[in-house]
Scaffold this active site. Structure first.
Site, PDB file in Angstrom:
ATOM      1  CG  HIS A 135      -0.219   0.107   2.512  1.00  0.00           C
ATOM      2  ND1 HIS A 135       0.107   1.310   3.083  1.00  0.00           N
ATOM      3  CD2 HIS A 135       0.280  -0.845   3.321  1.00  0.00           C
ATOM      4  CE1 HIS A 135       0.757   1.093   4.208  1.00  0.00           C
ATOM      5  NE2 HIS A 135       0.879  -0.203   4.372  1.00  0.00           N
ATOM      6  CG  HIS A 144      12.958  -5.442 -12.996  1.00  0.00           C
ATOM      7  ND1 HIS A 144      13.703  -6.077 -13.966  1.00  0.00           N
ATOM      8  CD2 HIS A 144      12.146  -6.405 -12.502  1.00  0.00           C
ATOM      9  CE1 HIS A 144      13.353  -7.347 -14.046  1.00  0.00           C
ATOM     10  NE2 HIS A 144      12.419  -7.579 -13.158  1.00  0.00           N
TER      11      HIS A 144
HETATM   12  C1  LIG Z   1      24.303  -7.743  -5.983  1.00  0.00           C
HETATM   13  C2  LIG Z   1      24.783  -8.108  -7.374  1.00  0.00           C
HETATM   14  C3  LIG Z   1      24.340  -6.992  -8.373  1.00  0.00           C
HETATM   15  C4  LIG Z   1      26.297  -8.142  -7.311  1.00  0.00           C
HETATM   16  O1  LIG Z   1      26.784  -8.541  -8.541  1.00  0.00           O
HETATM   17  P1  LIG Z   1      28.371  -8.495  -8.801  1.00  0.00           P
HETATM   18  O2  LIG Z   1      28.877  -7.114  -8.578  1.00  0.00           O
HETATM   19  O3  LIG Z   1      28.619  -9.130 -10.136  1.00  0.00           O
HETATM   20  O4  LIG Z   1      28.953  -9.351  -7.612  1.00  0.00           O
HETATM   21  P2  LIG Z   1      29.676 -10.785  -7.636  1.00  0.00           P
HETATM   22  O5  LIG Z   1      28.772 -11.836  -8.185  1.00  0.00           O
HETATM   23  O6  LIG Z   1      31.023 -10.598  -8.275  1.00  0.00           O
HETATM   24  O7  LIG Z   1      29.885 -11.075  -6.088  1.00  0.00           O
HETATM   25  C5  LIG Z   1      30.738 -10.267  -5.287  1.00  0.00           C
HETATM   26  C6  LIG Z   1      30.636 -10.754  -3.860  1.00  0.00           C
HETATM   27  O8  LIG Z   1      29.356 -10.399  -3.325  1.00  0.00           O
HETATM   28  C7  LIG Z   1      28.627 -11.568  -2.948  1.00  0.00           C
HETATM   29  N1  LIG Z   1      27.237 -11.357  -3.370  1.00  0.00           N
HETATM   30  C8  LIG Z   1      26.816 -11.064  -4.618  1.00  0.00           C
HETATM   31  N2  LIG Z   1      25.481 -10.895  -4.630  1.00  0.00           N
HETATM   32  C9  LIG Z   1      25.070 -11.108  -3.372  1.00  0.00           C
HETATM   33  C10 LIG Z   1      23.802 -11.109  -2.777  1.00  0.00           C
HETATM   34  N3  LIG Z   1      22.702 -10.820  -3.501  1.00  0.00           N
HETATM   35  N4  LIG Z   1      23.705 -11.341  -1.460  1.00  0.00           N
HETATM   36  C11 LIG Z   1      24.818 -11.609  -0.742  1.00  0.00           C
HETATM   37  N5  LIG Z   1      26.069 -11.635  -1.250  1.00  0.00           N
HETATM   38  C12 LIG Z   1      26.179 -11.402  -2.563  1.00  0.00           C
HETATM   39  C13 LIG Z   1      29.275 -12.729  -3.694  1.00  0.00           C
HETATM   40  O9  LIG Z   1      29.088 -13.946  -3.017  1.00  0.00           O
HETATM   41  C14 LIG Z   1      30.712 -12.275  -3.724  1.00  0.00           C
HETATM   42  O10 LIG Z   1      31.283 -12.527  -2.469  1.00  0.00           O
HETATM   43  P3  LIG Z   1      32.837 -12.980  -2.325  1.00  0.00           P
HETATM   44  O11 LIG Z   1      33.641 -11.830  -2.857  1.00  0.00           O
HETATM   45  O12 LIG Z   1      32.989 -13.190  -0.865  1.00  0.00           O
HETATM   46  O13 LIG Z   1      32.983 -14.213  -3.163  1.00  0.00           O
HETATM   47  C15 LIG Z   1      24.198  -9.462  -7.882  1.00  0.00           C
HETATM   48  O14 LIG Z   1      24.831 -10.570  -7.263  1.00  0.00           O
HETATM   49  C16 LIG Z   1      22.713  -9.588  -7.652  1.00  0.00           C
HETATM   50  O15 LIG Z   1      22.230 -10.028  -6.603  1.00  0.00           O
HETATM   51  N6  LIG Z   1      21.921  -9.196  -8.694  1.00  0.00           N
HETATM   52  C17 LIG Z   1      20.472  -9.278  -8.679  1.00  0.00           C
HETATM   53  C18 LIG Z   1      20.036 -10.230  -9.768  1.00  0.00           C
HETATM   54  C19 LIG Z   1      18.533 -10.339  -9.863  1.00  0.00           C
HETATM   55  O16 LIG Z   1      17.803 -10.097  -8.931  1.00  0.00           O
HETATM   56  N7  LIG Z   1      18.057 -10.709 -11.025  1.00  0.00           N
HETATM   57  C20 LIG Z   1      16.638 -10.773 -11.277  1.00  0.00           C
HETATM   58  C21 LIG Z   1      16.394 -11.152 -12.698  1.00  0.00           C
HETATM   59  S1  LIG Z   1      14.698 -10.914 -13.098  1.00  0.00           S
END
Ligand SMILES: CC(C)(COP(=O)(O)OP(=O)(O)OC[C@H]1O[C@@H](n2cnc3c(N)ncnc32)[C@H](O)[C@@H]1OP(=O)(O)O)[C@@H](O)C(=O)NCCC(=O)NCCS
Length: 208
Positions: A135, A144
């Site tokens: 709400h 998104h």
């Molecule tokens: C947060 C996010 C943007 C980070 O992406 P990134 O910069 O490429 O990060 P990486 O995958 O290189 O991870 C970097 C570190 O953060 C951690 N990490 C990444 N995403 C995380 C999350 N959502 N929660 C907790 N830790 C996370 C990884 O485990 C990694 O840790 P480490 O260095 O100890 O190994 C991505 O992981 C994410 O969650 N994107 C959202 C995707 C989504 O919702 N998609 C929907 C499609 S409809």
């Protein structure tokens, strides 16, 4: 038979097509900048690129951008809007959208999603599969809310922000513009513009 043109022949575009057909559209065609090398997506034809959809928009029953990335969707939506294209809203019949909320042109609400009373969504928003926007929320342009994410009451989300899959946002929080909230995160404090935050509680990625 009503014909919908979707710009962006991606996986998200296919979900938009499916929701459109379930909600009464008779035919879907896609446009994508990979055309003519890309000729189809799933069962649907790709019949042109961005310039073609802009040319054909006046003769189409409805158009919408089917791109999940917020910045790309915002850019393409603005082109369609500037061309006075007939941009539509798609709501899957299995979604609940309160009649007491406002949804901007070019937004989609997918199956199992809920948009509750008093919420306002800007143009080109995605409320993805099973997500909830509660709400009195105020979502800006091209936001998104990814599958299964929950945005509690009276939350404000700025333009082009992305609430990741399965994340949740506590009531009354302000999430800035151009923010990425990581998958599964729990947002319990306001988030400044342009930050990527993740974890429980969600913190800016620079502190990891
Ligand atoms: C947060 C996010 C943007 C980070 O992406 P990134 O910069 O490429 O990060 P990486 O995958 O290189 O991870 C970097 C570190 O953060 C951690 N990490 C990444 N995403 C995380 C999350 N959502 N929660 C907790 N830790 C996370 C990884 O485990 C990694 O840790 P480490 O260095 O100890 O190994 C991505 O992981 C994410 O969650 N994107 C959202 C995707 C989504 O919702 N998609 C929907 C499609 S409809």
């Amino acid at each position: 038979m009503k014909r919908l043109a979707i710009l962006g022949a991606s996986g998200h575009g296919k979900v938009v097509a499916d929701a459109a057909l379930a909600s009464g559209w008779g035919e879907v065609v896609f446009f994508d900048d990979r055309w003519p090398s890309l000729q189809s997506v799933g069962e649907w034809p790709v019949v042109g690129d961005t310039s073609r959809i802009l040319e054909q928009a006046p003769d189409t029953d409805g158009v919408i951008v089917g791109i999940g990335d917020c910045q790309a969707r915002a850019t393409k939506h603005a082109l369609l809007s500037d061309a006075n294209a007939p941009i539509v809203v798609i709501v899957h019949p299995m979604a609940w959208v309160s009649p007491r909320c406002r949804i901007g042109a070019g937004s989609v609400v997918m199956a199992g999603a809920v948009v509750n009373v008093g919420a306002t969504l800007g143009e080109a928003c995605i409320i993805n599969t099973g997500a909830t926007v509660d709400h009195d929320c105020n979502l800006g342009f091209a936001v998104h809310v990814a599958p299964g994410a929950n945005v509690s009451g009276q939350v404000a989300v700025g333009d082009r922000s992305w609430i990741g899959v399965g994340a949740c946002v506590r009531q009354g929080i302000r999430v800035g513009a151009g923010v990425m909230v990581g998958a599964g995160s729990v947002v319990v404090a306001d988030v400044e513009d342009g930050l990527t935050v993740f974890g429980c509680p969600a913190r800016p990625s620079r502190s990891f």
